[in-house]
Design a protein around this motif. Structure first.
Motif, mmCIF file in Angstrom:
data_model
loop_
_atom_site.group_PDB
_atom_site.id
_atom_site.type_symbol
_atom_site.label_atom_id
_atom_site.label_comp_id
_atom_site.label_asym_id
_atom_site.label_seq_id
_atom_site.Cartn_x
_atom_site.Cartn_y
_atom_site.Cartn_z
ATOM 1 N N PRO A 45 19.460 -9.792 43.321
ATOM 2 C CA PRO A 45 20.306 -8.614 43.512
ATOM 3 C C PRO A 45 20.982 -8.199 42.201
ATOM 4 O O PRO A 45 21.134 -9.000 41.273
ATOM 5 N N HIS A 46 21.408 -6.955 42.154
ATOM 6 C CA HIS A 46 22.102 -6.424 40.984
ATOM 7 C C HIS A 46 23.338 -7.259 40.657
ATOM 8 O O HIS A 46 23.666 -7.470 39.488
ATOM 9 N N LEU A 47 24.030 -7.758 41.675
ATOM 10 C CA LEU A 47 25.212 -8.603 41.459
ATOM 11 C C LEU A 47 24.882 -9.782 40.546
ATOM 12 O O LEU A 47 25.658 -10.120 39.660
ATOM 13 N N TYR A 48 23.734 -10.412 40.747
ATOM 14 C CA TYR A 48 23.367 -11.582 39.950
ATOM 15 C C TYR A 48 23.164 -11.198 38.490
ATOM 16 O O TYR A 48 23.570 -11.924 37.587
ATOM 17 N N TYR A 49 22.524 -10.055 38.260
ATOM 18 C CA TYR A 49 22.390 -9.568 36.885
ATOM 19 C C TYR A 49 23.779 -9.337 36.286
ATOM 20 O O TYR A 49 24.023 -9.690 35.134
ATOM 21 N N ASP A 110 19.666 -20.480 27.860
ATOM 22 C CA ASP A 110 18.813 -19.673 26.982
ATOM 23 C C ASP A 110 17.870 -18.808 27.808
ATOM 24 O O ASP A 110 17.631 -17.642 27.486
ATOM 25 N N SER A 111 17.346 -19.377 28.891
ATOM 26 C CA SER A 111 16.465 -18.626 29.788
ATOM 27 C C SER A 111 17.216 -17.462 30.436
ATOM 28 O O SER A 111 16.666 -16.368 30.596
ATOM 29 N N GLY A 112 18.469 -17.677 30.791
ATOM 30 C CA GLY A 112 19.300 -16.621 31.358
ATOM 31 C C GLY A 112 19.570 -15.519 30.354
ATOM 32 O O GLY A 112 19.547 -14.326 30.691
ATOM 33 N N ARG A 113 19.808 -15.902 29.115
ATOM 34 C CA ARG A 113 20.032 -14.912 28.059
ATOM 35 C C ARG A 113 18.777 -14.065 27.854
ATOM 36 O O ARG A 113 18.854 -12.848 27.691
ATOM 37 N N GLU A 114 17.616 -14.719 27.899
ATOM 38 C CA GLU A 114 16.350 -13.987 27.769
ATOM 39 C C GLU A 114 16.148 -13.037 28.945
ATOM 40 O O GLU A 114 15.677 -11.909 28.763
ATOM 41 N N MET A 115 16.520 -13.479 30.140
ATOM 42 C CA MET A 115 16.393 -12.611 31.315
ATOM 43 C C MET A 115 17.273 -11.383 31.169
ATOM 44 O O MET A 115 16.845 -10.265 31.459
ATOM 45 N N VAL A 116 18.516 -11.564 30.714
ATOM 46 C CA VAL A 116 19.422 -10.431 30.517
ATOM 47 C C VAL A 116 18.827 -9.471 29.495
ATOM 48 O O VAL A 116 18.827 -8.249 29.700
ATOM 49 N N ALA A 117 18.304 -9.999 28.402
ATOM 50 C CA ALA A 117 17.711 -9.145 27.365
ATOM 51 C C ALA A 117 16.503 -8.373 27.907
ATOM 52 O O ALA A 117 16.336 -7.191 27.602
ATOM 53 N N ARG A 118 15.678 -9.037 28.714
ATOM 54 C CA ARG A 118 14.503 -8.360 29.301
ATOM 55 C C ARG A 118 14.924 -7.298 30.311
ATOM 56 O O ARG A 118 14.306 -6.235 30.406
ATOM 57 N N ALA A 119 15.957 -7.596 31.094
ATOM 58 C CA ALA A 119 16.367 -6.702 32.177
ATOM 59 C C ALA A 119 17.268 -5.559 31.710
ATOM 60 O O ALA A 119 17.359 -4.535 32.394
ATOM 61 N N ALA A 120 17.900 -5.700 30.565
ATOM 62 C CA ALA A 120 18.872 -4.699 30.109
ATOM 63 C C ALA A 120 18.291 -3.285 30.014
ATOM 64 O O ALA A 120 18.922 -2.338 30.493
ATOM 65 N N PRO A 121 17.118 -3.095 29.414
ATOM 66 C CA PRO A 121 16.595 -1.721 29.353
ATOM 67 C C PRO A 121 16.363 -1.111 30.735
ATOM 68 O O PRO A 121 16.660 0.068 30.962
ATOM 69 N N GLY A 122 15.864 -1.905 31.674
ATOM 70 C CA GLY A 122 15.682 -1.419 33.040
ATOM 71 C C GLY A 122 17.007 -1.118 33.712
ATOM 72 O O GLY A 122 17.128 -0.150 34.479
ATOM 73 N N HIS A 123 18.010 -1.938 33.417
ATOM 74 C CA HIS A 123 19.341 -1.704 33.974
ATOM 75 C C HIS A 123 19.894 -0.383 33.471
ATOM 76 O O HIS A 123 20.401 0.434 34.250
ATOM 77 N N VAL A 124 19.782 -0.156 32.172
ATOM 78 C CA VAL A 124 20.274 1.098 31.589
ATOM 79 C C VAL A 124 19.550 2.289 32.220
ATOM 80 O O VAL A 124 20.179 3.277 32.612
ATOM 81 N N ALA A 125 18.236 2.194 32.353
ATOM 82 C CA ALA A 125 17.462 3.288 32.949
ATOM 83 C C ALA A 125 17.879 3.529 34.396
ATOM 84 O O ALA A 125 18.011 4.687 34.830
ATOM 85 N N ALA A 126 18.099 2.464 35.155
ATOM 86 C CA ALA A 126 18.492 2.599 36.560
ATOM 87 C C ALA A 126 19.886 3.216 36.681
ATOM 88 O O ALA A 126 20.116 4.076 37.540
ATOM 89 N N VAL A 127 20.814 2.803 35.826
ATOM 90 C CA VAL A 127 22.170 3.370 35.862
ATOM 91 C C VAL A 127 22.124 4.848 35.481
ATOM 92 O O VAL A 127 22.779 5.687 36.116
ATOM 93 N N ARG A 128 21.347 5.173 34.446
ATOM 94 C CA ARG A 128 21.211 6.591 34.071
ATOM 95 C C ARG A 128 20.675 7.401 35.256
ATOM 96 O O ARG A 128 21.192 8.463 35.574
ATOM 97 N N ARG A 129 19.623 6.884 35.894
ATOM 98 C CA ARG A 129 18.998 7.594 37.014
ATOM 99 C C ARG A 129 19.968 7.713 38.185
ATOM 100 O O ARG A 129 20.079 8.769 38.801
ATOM 101 N N ALA A 130 20.671 6.643 38.492
ATOM 102 C CA ALA A 130 21.550 6.610 39.663
ATOM 103 C C ALA A 130 22.819 7.432 39.480
ATOM 104 O O ALA A 130 23.345 7.981 40.454
ATOM 105 N N VAL A 131 23.327 7.517 38.252
ATOM 106 C CA VAL A 131 24.628 8.152 38.046
ATOM 107 C C VAL A 131 24.559 9.316 37.056
ATOM 108 O O VAL A 131 24.833 10.464 37.412
ATOM 109 N N PHE A 132 24.191 9.042 35.841
ATOM 110 C CA PHE A 132 24.404 10.012 34.766
ATOM 111 C C PHE A 132 23.417 11.166 34.741
ATOM 112 O O PHE A 132 23.765 12.260 34.285
ATOM 113 N N ASP A 133 22.205 10.992 35.231
ATOM 114 C CA ASP A 133 21.237 12.090 35.228
ATOM 115 C C ASP A 133 21.662 13.237 36.143
ATOM 116 O O ASP A 133 21.216 14.368 35.968
#
Length: 165
Positions: A45-49, A110-133
């Protein structure tokens, strides 16, 4: 009734009721959209991210569990459940707090940090789509001001429920 009786709140106006319902519906839509995006992208879930992102920004990528719960605005039992899931994924671990045998810290691996780095661009895109667009820059500024006012109003009261006191 004595002087300790709670004051009866005046009902919402039709416009306030309409605004309230729009706010609730919009926030639920955003939460649902972000949850679905993260379930597809990372299987969580988004909460975990959000918890992992908070840890990624913390000094030494660690935070006391009670502080993490406070910042995430969730209960300690819900946080404990979430961290257990994050531990099973290898993205976080618990450690005893130095000098406090009863306290625990959540630590981003370290694995969690890598997950955050991988997921961050998708998170930004989803937030833009959900709110700012859907908003003009002026509306985004207004939304920020409105959210800050709501946050400050609740923080002043400690987010207590006044009619239950």
């Amino acid at each position: 009734m004595g002087s300790d009786a709670p004051a009866v709140p005046c009902p919402l106006t039709d416009e306030q009721q309409h605004t309230w319902r729009n706010f609730v519906y919009a926030t639920r839509l955003v939460e649902d959209y972000l949850d679905r995006c993260f379930q597809r992208q990372a299987g969580v879930p988004h909460l975990y991210y959000g918890l992992l992102a908070l840890l990624s920004e913390a000094p030494q990528r660690r935070m006391r569990m009670s502080e993490l719960a406070r910042r995430a605005k969730i209960t300690r039992p819900r946080l404990s459940h979430a961290v257990t899931r994050l531990e099973k994924s290898g993205w976080a671990r618990r450690e005893a707090c130095p000098g406090d045998r009863r306290g625990q810290e959540a630590v981003l691996t370290d694995s969690g940090r890598e997950m955050v780095a991988r997921a961050a661009p998708g998170h930004v895109a989803a937030v833009r789509r959900a709110v700012f667009d859907s908003l003009t820059p002026e509306q985004a500024g207004q939304l920020s001001s409105i959210c800050r006012a709501i946050e400050e109003g609740l923080d002043r009261e400690g987010a207590d429920v006044p009619w239950l006191r």
